[in-house]
Each structure stands twice: as C-alpha cells, then as structure tokens.
Design a protein around this motif. Structure first.
Motif, PDB file in Angstrom:
ATOM      1  N   GLU A  35      46.059  37.552  39.773  1.00 21.59           N
ATOM      2  CA  GLU A  35      44.933  36.621  39.897  1.00 21.59           C
ATOM      3  C   GLU A  35      44.706  36.278  41.368  1.00 21.59           C
ATOM      4  N   GLY A  36      45.790  36.059  42.101  1.00 22.70           N
ATOM      5  CA  GLY A  36      45.690  35.808  43.537  1.00 22.70           C
ATOM      6  C   GLY A  36      45.091  36.987  44.279  1.00 22.70           C
ATOM      7  N   MET A  37      45.441  38.199  43.848  1.00 23.79           N
ATOM      8  CA  MET A  37      44.869  39.397  44.458  1.00 23.79           C
ATOM      9  C   MET A  37      43.363  39.462  44.187  1.00 23.79           C
ATOM     10  N   ARG A  38      42.963  39.174  42.942  1.00 16.55           N
ATOM     11  CA  ARG A  38      41.536  39.192  42.584  1.00 16.55           C
ATOM     12  C   ARG A  38      40.741  38.161  43.382  1.00 16.55           C
ATOM     13  N   LYS A  39      41.344  36.983  43.549  1.00 16.47           N
ATOM     14  CA  LYS A  39      40.667  35.894  44.257  1.00 16.47           C
ATOM     15  C   LYS A  39      40.846  35.985  45.771  1.00 16.47           C
ATOM     16  N   ASN A  40      41.660  36.934  46.201  1.00 17.24           N
ATOM     17  CA  ASN A  40      42.015  37.058  47.619  1.00 17.24           C
ATOM     18  C   ASN A  40      42.582  35.735  48.128  1.00 17.24           C
ATOM     19  N   ASP A  41      43.478  35.155  47.321  1.00 15.38           N
ATOM     20  CA  ASP A  41      44.097  33.865  47.618  1.00 15.38           C
ATOM     21  C   ASP A  41      45.513  34.099  48.134  1.00 15.38           C
ATOM     22  N   GLY A  87      37.502  40.268  48.434  1.00 12.02           N
ATOM     23  CA  GLY A  87      37.143  39.742  47.123  1.00 12.02           C
ATOM     24  C   GLY A  87      36.544  40.750  46.167  1.00 12.02           C
ATOM     25  N   LYS A  88      36.574  42.035  46.497  1.00  9.02           N
ATOM     26  CA  LYS A  88      35.914  43.025  45.651  1.00  9.02           C
ATOM     27  C   LYS A  88      36.889  43.969  44.942  1.00  9.02           C
ATOM     28  N   ILE A  89      38.174  43.747  45.093  1.00 10.47           N
ATOM     29  CA  ILE A  89      39.172  44.595  44.432  1.00 10.47           C
ATOM     30  C   ILE A  89      39.687  43.867  43.196  1.00 10.47           C
ATOM     31  N   ASP A  90      39.835  44.613  42.120  1.00 10.90           N
ATOM     32  CA  ASP A  90      40.329  44.046  40.867  1.00 10.90           C
ATOM     33  C   ASP A  90      41.353  45.003  40.273  1.00 10.90           C
ATOM     34  N   GLU A  91      42.615  44.603  40.305  1.00 10.48           N
ATOM     35  CA  GLU A  91      43.656  45.386  39.639  1.00 10.48           C
ATOM     36  C   GLU A  91      43.852  44.789  38.256  1.00 10.48           C
ATOM     37  N   GLN A  92      43.426  45.515  37.259  1.00  8.99           N
ATOM     38  CA  GLN A  92      43.555  45.062  35.878  1.00  8.99           C
ATOM     39  C   GLN A  92      44.866  45.581  35.318  1.00  8.99           C
ATOM     40  N   ILE A  93      45.641  44.685  34.713  1.00  7.51           N
ATOM     41  CA  ILE A  93      46.989  45.048  34.259  1.00  7.51           C
ATOM     42  C   ILE A  93      47.152  44.877  32.755  1.00  7.51           C
TER      43      ILE A  93
END
Length: 150
Positions: A35-41, A87-93
């Motif tokens: 989630e942090g990766m998706r939000k770039n947090d 903010g444009k990368i989404d790793e779906q797990i």
C-alpha cells in the motif's frame, strides 16, 4: 481427568489463537508495504521494514552464470522506489502461504507489477519477517521477475 482435558484444550486453543493473531499482523505488515508502494508513501514503506532489511532480486545477474547483484538496503529500496514511482506503479499481490514459528514468519507472494495500468512484469516474492516485541518487521525480500505473465 476432566481438569487435565480442559487444561489441554485451553493450551491448544491459546496457541491456535496466537497463531491466528500473528498471521493477521504478518498479512497487515506485508499489505502495508505494498500500500505504501502504491501511495508512494516513504514512511509507510519504512514502517514495515526492519532497519537492516535486505531486498534481493534473484534473476538480475548481468549475464547468465554471473553472480547476482548485492541486495538493496531498506533505505536504498525506499529511496529508489520513491524516485521512480511518481504514484503510477501498482504491484498487485496475492498472498499464497504464510508460515510462522515463534518470532519468524515466511510469506510467499505472487505479484504483478503495473505502470500506468500496463503490465510490466510478474513473479514471486519470498518475504521473511521477524517479530520485534509486538510488531512484525520485514527483514528480507527476494523476488524473481518474468516478462511473460498470465
């Protein structure tokens, strides 16, 4: 005899209950990283990683047969990801398996990495966690990557 049976049942139930609680916290830790990766947090990502965590890429040798590059530290991983992401990368797990023994957990995760809704690659991550007091922290991640995904 009856008190002994009750005591054994209580012990078994408490161990199963503790395992379920730990499994929940392990899942939350792994999900929080992604989630942090998706939000770039940056803080959300660092909050899941042990300060001496290592992130390794199993199939990133320069040429076949050469040694795999050294792994990234938690700080280097987060810094690199933050610069690249935007903010444009989404790793779906999909979490496939969780194994827990006392303060050690191992999580097997399938993932697909999308950039701007376009599939870049997929693979598997093996995530190792250690329990530090009441918190689970990721101590090691190793992943492979494939360009041809289903």
């Amino acid at each position: 005899m009856k008190p002994l049976l009750i005591a054994l049942l209580c012990i078994c139930f408490s161990q199963t209950f503790a395992q379920t609680i730990d499994e929940t916290f392990v899942k939350e830790t792994v999900n929080q990283l992604f989630e942090g990766m998706r939000k770039n947090d940056r803080n959300m990502m660092l909050g899941t990683l042990h300060k001496s965590a290592v992130i390794q890429y199993a199939n990133q040798a320069i040429r076949p047969g050469e040694d795999i590059k050294p792994g990234d530290s938690a700080e280097a991983f987060v810094n690199g990801y933050s610069k690249f992401n935007g903010g444009k990368i989404d790793e779906q797990i999909t979490i496939n398996k969780i194994l827990i023994d006392d303060e050690l957990a191992s999580v097997w995760v399938n993932y697909k990495c999308y950039m701007n809704n376009r599939l870049l690659f997929c693979g598997v991550k093996s995530i190792q966690l250690i329990k530090n007091g009441l918190k689970w922290k990721i101590s090691y991640i190793v992943e492979n990557r494939r360009k041809y995904c289903e």
